[in-house]
Enzyme design. Structure first.
Site, PDB file in Angstrom:
ATOM      1  N   THR A 141      31.948  16.776  21.376  1.00 16.77           N
ATOM      2  CA  THR A 141      32.202  15.541  21.379  1.00 16.77           C
ATOM      3  C   THR A 141      31.096  14.976  22.784  1.00 16.77           C
ATOM      4  OG1 THR A 141      35.079  15.993  20.560  1.00 16.77           O
ATOM      5  CG2 THR A 141      34.483  13.659  22.731  1.00 16.77           C
ATOM      6  N   CYS A 142      31.039  16.294  23.802  1.00 21.13           N
ATOM      7  CA  CYS A 142      30.702  16.245  24.677  1.00 21.13           C
ATOM      8  C   CYS A 142      28.515  15.563  24.262  1.00 21.13           C
ATOM      9  CB  CYS A 142      30.212  17.320  25.431  1.00 21.13           C
ATOM     10  SG  CYS A 142      31.787  17.784  26.010  1.00 21.13           S
ATOM     11  N   ASN A 143      28.306  16.881  23.031  1.00 16.24           N
ATOM     12  CA  ASN A 143      26.689  16.023  22.851  1.00 16.24           C
ATOM     13  C   ASN A 143      26.946  14.494  21.908  1.00 16.24           C
ATOM     14  OD1 ASN A 143      24.083  17.575  22.380  1.00 16.24           O
ATOM     15  ND2 ASN A 143      24.540  17.210  20.691  1.00 16.24           N
TER      16      ASN A 143
END
Length: 169
Positions: free
Chosen positions: A56-58
């Protein structure tokens, strides 16, 4: 610690980051200090992620801020900071991998001083990430005063995403 709120002042802590240098394609030089107090007189967006390179972050969180960088600048934002409780070398590698160049400071809160002082820390031992990680959040600080805070309470990116922050500016 209660979670930081609109109207609160950012804590006086020091983060670490690697100054963007295209000549150092695969390495970070010596990490430098980023004193949160240096945001005095500036409008800054800080968004926190549980871990660099995580799905999700990337794939969602970081790219949205990079892609909409010019919109943030048009709304008076002086600096965008991506914060994680990892180390500055991993944050630098992640910035290079995602090609954020010098638009976003990829800051490490290695000792968790910022997230603990703001109540934005979480224990992710249950998923093998350790007991000190950042919550997924975004905040806007104008002259060190918080004017927006969005903390995710479930999976995904909504109140901490670039669109939510832009709408609050």
């Amino acid at each position: 610690m209660m979670q930081i709120q609109v109207g609160d002042t950012l804590p006086t802590v020091t983060l670490k980051y690697c100054v963007y240098d295209p000549a150092l394609a695969n390495a970070c030089g010596v990490p430098v200090n980023l004193d949160v107090s240096s945001f005095k007189g500036k409008k800054v967006v800080i968004f926190g992620v549980p871990g660099a390179f995580t799905p999700t972050c990337n794939n969602q969180h970081l790219p949205e801020f990079y892609q909409k960088y010019d919109e943030f600048v048009k709304k008076g934002v002086d600096q965008i900071v991506c914060l994680s409780t990892g180390d500055p070398f991993v944050m630098d590698a992640w910035g290079k991998w995602t090609k954020t160049s010098d638009k976003i400071i990829m800051a490490a809160d290695g000792n968790g001083e910022f997230v603990k002082a703001t109540g934005l820390d979480q224990d992710l031992t249950k998923v093998g990430f350790g007991n000190l990680r950042s919550k997924r959040f975004a905040l806007v600080a104008d002259d060190l005063k918080v004017t927006y805070i969005g903390v995710e309470t479930g999976p995904g990116v909504s109140v901490s995403g670039a669109d939510a922050v832009l709408a609050a500016l």
